[in-house]
Design a protein around this motif. Sequence first.
Motif: not given
Length: 328
Positions: A117-129, A131-143
């Motif tokens: 849970x901590x891992x998944x929630x750490x990947x949510x950004x302020x706009x609600x999107x 990222x897939x991992x720490x490198x920061x690619x945003x994609x709705x597939x990750x939502x």
Amino acid sequence: MLQKDVKLDNICKTWLLEKHIDFLKSFGKERNQYESNMMEFLRMSGMYWGLTALHLINNGQIPKEEEIFEYIKSCEHNNGGYSPAPGHDPHLLYTLSAVQIACLLNRESELPIEKIVQYVSSLQLKDGSFTGDKWGEIDTRYSFCALACLSLLGKLNEIDLAKSVEFIKSCQNFDGGFGSRPGAESHGGLIYCCVGALSIAGRLDIVDADTLGWWLAERQLPSGGLNGRPEKLPDVCYSWWVFSTLNILGRDHWIDKEQLKNFILASQDNEGGGFSDRPGDEPDPFHTLFGIAALSLMSYDKILPIDPTYCLPKTVINRLGLKPQTLS
Ligand code: FPP
Ligand code: ZN
């Protein structure tokens, strides 16, 4: 508009159940050692595809359950994420696959749930999107991955769900579809991800079901197969991405199911079993799952019923007490 398609004349369309069971059981073993090493970077998802497909056509039976669970454990990382294979980096895609496999095995309660849970929630950004991992690619597939993963663990309340929905809404296009990011073109795979995530969130109210249903139904070609975007060739995996979305939206009767079954059956490998993206190509576990899963949604033969939102057997989703939203 240019239309690309395939011809199905003289292609055998007999349902090869036993061959598919053999194909799925042998995948990843010695026979495919070479491919197996080449595919290490997505092995966790490969296991989810193969095991889910096998469950559906093998009366819910999965061999070597203990070995499989041990494999999941060997891919665990300190930050709560999972990698596709030991020694690789963790990623949201493989974290979802690990959780899906654990659910199939009825062993999700043995996972380190709080860390995931901590891992998944750490990947949510302020706009609600997400990222897939720490490198920061945003994609709705990750939502989708984030919402599916947390809801399977009963922890959907641990992220900002309203913001997640707001981001998905910002990726909605004039044609009713969704893309990977705001302004990106509509794409069958990402439409599944967005509608699936909204189904989990209980927010299908923001979908324009008639406009999107029309766009999705337009994906069927004369061969009966579905493509993921206009002017693309039909592909068995879109029998899942597109058809399951129509099912969630209560509009699956907007395409010709007999024709779709025909295209999927024509994409079987008559020699060794399994399905490929389209007739004549090499079979793989990815297209084998999505071919079988689409046939399941059409109640084909004795294939067990699948849930259109989670792409897991209905029995698993019912056991977890989940009720993803669908429209009628
Ligand atoms: C096509 O990709 C497919 C997608 C974009 C959908 C991906 C879906 C997920 C990550 C969710 C997975 C979870 C479940 C439950 C199945 P592509 O890059 O192959 O597209 P192309 O056909 O345009 O090349
Ligand atoms: Zn495909």
